[in-house]
Design a protein around this motif. Sequence first.
Motif, mmCIF file in Angstrom:
data_model
loop_
_atom_site.group_PDB
_atom_site.id
_atom_site.type_symbol
_atom_site.label_atom_id
_atom_site.label_comp_id
_atom_site.label_asym_id
_atom_site.label_seq_id
_atom_site.Cartn_x
_atom_site.Cartn_y
_atom_site.Cartn_z
ATOM 1 N N GLN A 1 0.821 -1.202 0.000
ATOM 2 C CA GLN A 1 0.000 0.000 0.000
ATOM 3 C C GLN A 1 0.860 1.260 0.000
ATOM 4 O OE1 GLN A 1 -3.338 0.190 -0.414
ATOM 5 N NE2 GLN A 1 -3.193 -2.017 -0.758
ATOM 6 N N GLN B 1 2.203 1.843 -3.467
ATOM 7 C CA GLN B 1 1.174 2.428 -4.331
ATOM 8 C C GLN B 1 0.971 3.895 -3.997
ATOM 9 O OE1 GLN B 1 -2.368 0.075 -3.949
ATOM 10 N NE2 GLN B 1 -1.577 -1.584 -5.225
ATOM 11 N N TRP B 2 0.954 4.227 -2.736
ATOM 12 C CA TRP B 2 0.746 5.612 -2.310
ATOM 13 C C TRP B 2 1.883 6.509 -2.794
ATOM 14 C CZ3 TRP B 2 3.432 8.619 1.427
ATOM 15 C CH2 TRP B 2 2.802 9.821 1.745
ATOM 16 N N ASN C 1 3.662 6.131 -5.393
ATOM 17 C CA ASN C 1 3.600 6.257 -6.850
ATOM 18 C C ASN C 1 2.308 6.912 -7.333
ATOM 19 O OD1 ASN C 1 6.115 5.000 -7.157
ATOM 20 N ND2 ASN C 1 5.193 2.992 -7.124
ATOM 21 N N TYR C 2 1.448 7.313 -6.420
ATOM 22 C CA TYR C 2 0.170 7.906 -6.784
ATOM 23 C C TYR C 2 0.367 9.325 -7.292
ATOM 24 C CZ TYR C 2 -4.553 9.740 -6.322
ATOM 25 O OH TYR C 2 -5.765 10.308 -6.587
ATOM 26 N N THR C 3 -0.323 9.640 -8.354
ATOM 27 C CA THR C 3 -0.334 11.018 -8.859
ATOM 28 C C THR C 3 -1.763 11.497 -8.890
ATOM 29 O OG1 THR C 3 -0.439 10.221 -11.148
ATOM 30 C CG2 THR C 3 1.749 10.741 -10.277
#
Length: 64
Positions: free
Chosen positions: A53, A56-57, A59-61
């Motif tokens: 998680q 993913q966070w 790499n979040y845009t």
Amino acid sequence: MPLKRTCKEATALMVAREDRSLAWRDHLALRLHLLVCKACPRFERQMLGMRQQLKQWRNYTMPD
């Protein structure tokens, strides 16, 4: 040092494993502990889930 680890020691090894490679003896002791313990594999799955998680966070845009 014997290969038998307590749950507290095993969880400390799992946390340490996030930052560095474990010595072969610690790696083996952790694997053996995870085979016989009911609670620690759950903790390991939770740690792996948190790691995924966080990845993913990071790499979040934000959508435009």
